[in-house]
Motif scaffolding. Structure first.
Motif, PDB file in Angstrom:
ATOM      1  N   HIS A  45       0.841  -1.201   0.000  1.00  0.00           N
ATOM      2  CA  HIS A  45       0.000   0.000   0.000  1.00  0.00           C
ATOM      3  C   HIS A  45       0.873   1.246   0.000  1.00  0.00           C
ATOM      4  CE1 HIS A  45      -2.907   3.055   1.160  1.00  0.00           C
ATOM      5  NE2 HIS A  45      -3.886   2.189   1.016  1.00  0.00           N
TER       6      HIS A  45
ATOM      7  N   TYR B 174      -8.558  -1.855  -3.412  1.00  0.00           N
ATOM      8  CA  TYR B 174      -9.680  -1.450  -2.562  1.00  0.00           C
ATOM      9  C   TYR B 174     -10.981  -2.082  -3.044  1.00  0.00           C
ATOM     10  CZ  TYR B 174      -7.174   2.289  -0.033  1.00  0.00           C
ATOM     11  OH  TYR B 174      -6.332   2.997   0.792  1.00  0.00           O
TER      12      TYR B 174
ATOM     13  N   TYR C 287      -5.706  -2.676   7.350  1.00  0.00           N
ATOM     14  CA  TYR C 287      -5.788  -1.323   6.777  1.00  0.00           C
ATOM     15  C   TYR C 287      -5.550  -0.336   7.907  1.00  0.00           C
ATOM     16  CZ  TYR C 287      -7.488   3.045   4.841  1.00  0.00           C
ATOM     17  OH  TYR C 287      -7.585   4.368   4.449  1.00  0.00           O
TER      18      TYR C 287
ATOM     19  N   VAL D 215      -9.127  -6.372   5.748  1.00  0.00           N
ATOM     20  CA  VAL D 215     -10.037  -5.767   4.760  1.00  0.00           C
ATOM     21  C   VAL D 215     -10.864  -6.838   4.069  1.00  0.00           C
ATOM     22  CG1 VAL D 215      -8.508  -3.809   4.361  1.00  0.00           C
ATOM     23  CG2 VAL D 215      -8.285  -5.857   2.931  1.00  0.00           C
TER      24      VAL D 215
END
Length: 593
Positions: A350, A406, A480, A529
């Motif tokens: 990320h 995402y 996350y 997530v």
């Protein structure tokens, strides 16, 4: 006589009653005006939750197309409300400590206890028009002493510079409040001993009370090479050479680090001489801002430091040919690192999702000559391409992959790391698989030789895979941490391309943030997530207010508050105005192009 006295008393009482009635009416009018004014004032600051539920402000959770309000400004307003929810709860439960623990309504100090959330939030408050909160925060800053009293406590030099110092300088540049510049100097001076090394690369930590630096003799690129933006601006604002000397020494060391056969700054450097201690390369954690500041220092100083630009172009061109891959099933463009033995890890972080925005900023801001005259190694395949177009294709393709990390997830938020399945290997030279290395540049070559039909490889990805049937990666670290990098790149891609899809994707992420991470007293990181309404970590990092919410707000706001040709964001999203060195500064500091 008695009746006359009564008559006079009644007349007097009548007059008094009139006065009382008149005063009551005046008081009622003033009281009403005060509260109407207060509500109007709160509305202008976005503090709508204190307003009666019957007012339009309270009912703006759902957009009303007939209200006459532009949808993007309405969305920016929603982000401002989110910021106030986070910051007001930090103030109530954690101030003046560093960060809020939202689940326990507690606090923690891991950045020296100076109140990092206040410093990191200053410019966000100013940009959002939160005048009362900003003034209160400046009062807190004014009283802060940058001295750690515990003998063995250390603070990160890197984190203190990008968060505290960057926040102070940015808020000063926006507000022109002299207190903020004064405190910036005070803080920078407290860190001074950390830079007293042979190479000029700073120690990783310091105790600001004892002035003792500490850390190993090997530093990560991001830690040792990400301070020139802040210190150069401080030197410009104060006219003091000692700050620029640190910048000059760093840039001189970095220029020596990349000899003619070594194109990209490695992930780790020696504090003794600035030389590489390994041959690994990355743009992810531990390296990211080191590459970022090469471009941003060049832009901040009005494109006058050519060696910084050269290092940036060398590094990014090496990255394009060696660190970019396509996933085997969906052809997702991703960036990974190479270890010391030259092997690609195929880990997509990320943290690396800042890169699409950086590449887009470079294409948008640099002159055409920066690409046409870029130094290339002999025989480089890049000589066959328009480098500006190649950089932009990489920016868009990477941005789409970061977005899909995402969109693929049930939570709608992106994981910390994924492991992308490596390309299939064939030992048969006649097999079609033998021509597929997985490297993006090889796919680009096949596309170019085939007549460049359609969009470049890795560009044009649209559809998420929520059921996982075609995913060619697995979650390596599913958490996350309220990170901003993907949103940051969406901001830059919107500003540089004008493609409204980046704004729409940003809004989808904001909705997921509200749905999945908002808690009673702030926002909290997620343990995974891979599911909706997952368990949460008891933390709300300061960068959530400094970066994540700020980039979302600026992405949605129609007014261009921070034009890219006038401002440069540091790696913590603190904007600083582009400046020219004066003739006096050039002479005093010994600045050369």
């Amino acid at each position: 006589m008695f009746p006359a006295v009564i008559l006079r008393s009644l007349r007097s009482l009548k007059v008094s009653m009139r006065r009382v009635l008149l005063l009551s009416i005046v008081a009622l009018v003033l009281f009403s005006a005060y509260h109407i004014s207060s509500i109007s004032s709160l509305s202008s600051l976005g503090l709508h939750w204190n307003v009666s539920k019957n007012t339009p402000e309270q009912n703006d959770d759902v957009y009303n197309a007939n209200s006459g309000v532009d949808i993007w400004d309405w969305r920016a307003k929603r982000v401002r409300r989110a910021f106030v929810h986070a910051y007001s709860n930090y103030k109530q439960y954690a101030s003046p400590h560093d960060e809020l623990l939202p689940l326990s309504k507690g606090r923690r100090d891991q950045f020296g206890g100076f109140g990092v959330t206040v410093f990191d939030s200053l410019d966000t408050m100013y940009l959002m028009g939160l005048e009362k909160e900003f003034k209160e925060a400046v009062s807190v800053v004014r009283q802060t002493r940058f001295e750690i009293m515990e003998q063995y406590t250390r603070i990160s030099v890197f984190e203190t510079i990008i968060r505290h110092l960057g926040g102070l300088l940015s808020a000063h540049s926006l507000s022109d409040d002299s207190v903020l510049l004064q405190k910036a100097e005070e803080l920078a001076d407290s860190l001074e001993p950390a830079f007293e090394t042979f190479s000029g690369l700073p120690w990783s930590s310091i105790n600001t009370a004892t002035r003792d630096p500490s850390g190993g003799y090997i530093g990560s690129l991001s830690e040792v090479a990400s301070f020139q933006v802040e210190l150069a601006y401080l030197a410009h604002k104060t006219g003091k050479k000692r700050y620029y000397k640190r910048v000059a020494k760093l840039l001189k060391t970095l220029a020596k680090t990349v000899p003619s056969h070594y194109e990209m700054l490695p992930t780790h450097l020696s504090l003794l001489n600035g030389f590489p201690t390994e041959h690994g390369f990355s743009v992810g954690g531990g390296a990211d801002s080191g590459h970022e500041y090469l471009l941003k220092y060049y832009l901040l100083t009005a494109q006058t430091h050519n060696s910084s630009l050269e290092l940036y172009m060398r590094g990014m061109n090496h990255m394009l040919t060696n660190l970019l891959f396509l996933s085997p099933e969906r052809s997702l463009l991703y960036v990974t690192d190479r270890t010391d033995d030259g092997q690609a890890s195929h880990v997509f972080e990320h943290l690396s999702c800042f890169l699409p925005g950086l590449l887009a900023l470079g294409v948008h801001s640099l002159p055409a000559s920066a690409f046409s005259d870029a130094p290339l190694s002999q025989g480089s395949v890049l000589a066959r391409y328009n480098l500006s177009e190649l950089h932009m294709s990489a920016a868009i393709g990477l941005g789409e992959s970061c977005w899909l990390m995402y969109a693929d997830q049930p939570s709608g938020l992106g994981p910390e790391e994924v492991s992308v399945f490596p390309p299939p290997v064939s030992h048969d030279p006649s097999s079609a698989l033998s021509a597929s290395s997985g490297l993006w540049i090889d796919a680009m070559e096949r596309w170019r030789e085939g007549g460049e039909e359609g969009v470049p490889p890795g560009v044009g990805q649209k559809d998420p895979e929520p059921d996982g049937t075609r995913r060619d990666y697995e979650l390596r670290k599913p958490e996350y941490f309220l990170r901003p990098e993907t949103i940051e790149s969406m901001f830059y891609l919107w500003k540089t391309t004008g493609d409204v899809r980046w704004r729409e994707r940003g809004w989808t992420i904001f909705e997921a943030l509200e749905r999945e991470t908002r808690v009673e007293v702030g926002y909290a990181s997620l343990t995974t997530v891979a599911e909706s309404q997952a368990l949460k970590f008891n933390e709300m990092p300061s960068y959530f207010l400094a970066e994540t919410l700020k980039y979302l707000y600026l992405l949605f706001l129609n007014e261009d508050r921070i034009p890219l040709d006038m401002w440069v964001f540091n790696t913590e999203a603190h904007p600083l105005p582009i400046f020219n060195w004066t003739a006096w500064e050039k002479d005093m500091f010994g600045i050369k192009r």
